[in-house]
Design an enzyme around this catalytic site. Structure first.
Site, PDB file in Angstrom:
ATOM      1  N   THR A  43       0.933  -1.197  -0.395  1.00 61.20           N
ATOM      2  CA  THR A  43       0.292  -0.170  -0.375  1.00 61.20           C
ATOM      3  C   THR A  43       0.484   1.350   0.424  1.00 61.20           C
ATOM      4  O   THR A  43       2.187   1.318   0.439  1.00 61.20           O
ATOM      5  CB  THR A  43      -0.947   0.062   1.313  1.00 61.20           C
ATOM      6  OG1 THR A  43      -1.817   0.800   0.708  1.00 61.20           O
ATOM      7  CG2 THR A  43      -0.438   0.447   2.399  1.00 61.20           C
ATOM      8  N   CYS A  48      -2.814   8.545   6.749  1.00 54.36           N
ATOM      9  CA  CYS A  48      -3.710   7.458   6.920  1.00 54.36           C
ATOM     10  C   CYS A  48      -2.534   5.881   6.948  1.00 54.36           C
ATOM     11  O   CYS A  48      -1.632   6.626   7.623  1.00 54.36           O
ATOM     12  CB  CYS A  48      -3.751   5.960   5.398  1.00 54.36           C
ATOM     13  SG  CYS A  48      -5.758   7.071   4.298  1.00 54.36           S
ATOM     14  N   HIS A  65      -5.436  -0.496   6.069  1.00 59.39           N
ATOM     15  CA  HIS A  65      -5.138   0.841   5.201  1.00 59.39           C
ATOM     16  C   HIS A  65      -6.550   1.906   6.116  1.00 59.39           C
ATOM     17  O   HIS A  65      -8.399   1.292   5.347  1.00 59.39           O
ATOM     18  CB  HIS A  65      -4.693   0.735   4.098  1.00 59.39           C
ATOM     19  CG  HIS A  65      -4.744   2.318   3.509  1.00 59.39           C
ATOM     20  ND1 HIS A  65      -4.437   2.568   2.275  1.00 59.39           N
ATOM     21  CD2 HIS A  65      -5.127   3.288   4.348  1.00 59.39           C
ATOM     22  CE1 HIS A  65      -3.291   3.191   2.381  1.00 59.39           C
ATOM     23  NE2 HIS A  65      -4.216   4.355   3.153  1.00 59.39           N
TER      24      HIS A  65
END
Length: 179
Positions: A43, A48, A65
């Site tokens: 990712t 985040c 995530h």
């Protein structure tokens, strides 16, 4: 991975990357991926957070995530309230999937990444996300093996579900503005 596992994560994009010996599962904000089979979960994070969890004895691991720690209770309806977009749900979903595949909560180990302050302004959502994730793991008595949070840059994260190994690349701030 069993056909059940494939069905449960059929929405996750998969790819082959010649740099890695395993299939790569690409997760986006609000998503998570768990596997008993060796996989790489990938990712890109800005403010985040991704929490990587695994039970090393059961050989099961995964990553989530999430964008924010928890839904706000300030009136209005949030159609995403019960989704992996929020850490409060993303953590429960990730842990539950690991337990369903033979993991045990008392053997989990964690690594946490992200929480960058990639947007200018007074509010530091990334710092709030990082603090929430680290506090959550402490409350749940999950040992934290590694954390790379904060700073002003986004990160690429590759997590190996079988070994717990992480490859991390910090991206230039100019890329952060594009993200």
């Amino acid at each position: 991975m069993s056909s059940t596992g494939l069905m449960e994560f059929s929405h996750i994009r998969r790819m082959q990357d010649t740099r890695f010996p395993y299939e790569v599962a690409v997760i986006l904000p609000g998503e998570y991926f768990v596997s008993v089979e060796p996989r790489v979960v990938y990712t890109v994070l800005g403010s985040c957070i991704s929490v990587c969890l695994r039970d090393p004895l059961a050989g099961v691991g995964g990553m989530n995530h999430f964008m924010l720690s928890a839904p706000t209770s300030e009136g209005g309806h949030d159609s995403w309230a019960d989704s992996g977009r929020y850490g409060s749900f993303a953590m429960e979903m990730l842990i539950n999937e690991i337990l369903k595949r033979g993991g045990r909560k008392d053997r989990l180990e964690a690594k946490v990444f992200g929480g960058g302050k990639i947007y200018d302004g007074a509010m530091d959502i990334g710092a709030k996300n990082a603090t929430w994730a680290l506090d959550y793991l402490e409350r749940e008595s999950v040992p934290l093996l590694k954390a790379n949070v904060g700073d002003v840059c986004p990160r690429k994260v590759y997590y190996f579900t079988d070994s717990g190994k992480v490859l991390l690349k910090k991206l230039d701030r100019i890329v952060a503005k594009a993200i």
